[in-house]
Design a protein around this motif. Structure first.
Motif, PDB file in Angstrom:
ATOM      1  N   VAL A 174       0.754  -1.096  -0.247  1.00 20.19           N
ATOM      2  CA  VAL A 174       0.051   0.168   0.004  1.00 20.19           C
ATOM      3  C   VAL A 174       0.899   1.221   0.022  1.00 20.19           C
ATOM      4  CG1 VAL A 174      -2.055  -1.309   1.033  1.00 20.19           C
ATOM      5  CG2 VAL A 174      -0.150  -0.081   2.403  1.00 20.19           C
ATOM      6  N   ARG A 177      -2.296  -6.097   7.532  1.00 17.19           N
ATOM      7  CA  ARG A 177      -2.577  -7.297   6.603  1.00 17.19           C
ATOM      8  C   ARG A 177      -3.966  -7.649   6.751  1.00 17.19           C
ATOM      9  NH1 ARG A 177       2.089 -10.897   8.774  1.00 17.19           N
ATOM     10  NH2 ARG A 177       3.870  -9.330   8.032  1.00 17.19           N
ATOM     11  N   VAL A 187      -6.144  -4.988   4.676  1.00 14.14           N
ATOM     12  CA  VAL A 187      -5.746  -5.242   3.269  1.00 14.14           C
ATOM     13  C   VAL A 187      -6.357  -6.508   2.764  1.00 14.14           C
ATOM     14  CG1 VAL A 187      -3.913  -5.921   1.540  1.00 14.14           C
ATOM     15  CG2 VAL A 187      -3.442  -4.083   3.323  1.00 14.14           C
ATOM     16  N   ARG A 235     -10.117  -5.588   2.610  1.00 16.47           N
ATOM     17  CA  ARG A 235     -10.579  -4.761   1.406  1.00 16.47           C
ATOM     18  C   ARG A 235     -10.294  -5.522   0.181  1.00 16.47           C
ATOM     19  NH1 ARG A 235     -12.684  -0.683   0.808  1.00 16.47           N
ATOM     20  NH2 ARG A 235     -11.361   0.260  -0.815  1.00 16.47           N
ATOM     21  N   GLN A 236      -9.510  -6.507   0.266  1.00 17.14           N
ATOM     22  CA  GLN A 236      -9.487  -7.492  -1.166  1.00 17.14           C
ATOM     23  C   GLN A 236     -10.910  -8.168  -1.337  1.00 17.14           C
ATOM     24  OE1 GLN A 236      -5.705  -9.436  -0.553  1.00 17.14           O
ATOM     25  NE2 GLN A 236      -4.545  -7.927  -1.798  1.00 17.14           N
TER      26      GLN A 236
END
Length: 79
Positions: free
Chosen positions: A15, A50, A53, A56-57
């Motif tokens: 990021v 982590r 992220v 979000r994925q």
């Protein structure tokens, strides 16, 4: 205790540093501050990032992540 600069953590997580600052402003991530006011992140912060992220994925909004980030794994599975 090992700590990471914002640039190191951002690179490690894939990021931008601006994203780290944004997550901090939203209360999703908390940096330590040096006496000079510089941000430093611990390994626990890297793990939390982590998780952010990953969520979000999976397509979760940051608002929804704020309610899920500290949830037990069973609650995450239900989400």
């Amino acid at each position: 205790m090992k700590t990471y600069s914002p640039a190191q953590l951002a690179e490690r997580a894939g990021v931008t540093v601006r994203t780290l600052h944004h997550y901090e402003a939203l209360g999703l991530l908390q940096a330590l501050r040096t006496e000079a006011g510089h941000r430093r992140y611990r390994e626990a912060d890297a793990l939390r990032l982590r998780r952010i992220v990953w969520l979000r994925q999976l397509g979760f909004s940051l608002e929804r992540i704020s309610t899920l980030i500290d949830a037990p794994c069973a609650q995450l599975a239900q989400a």
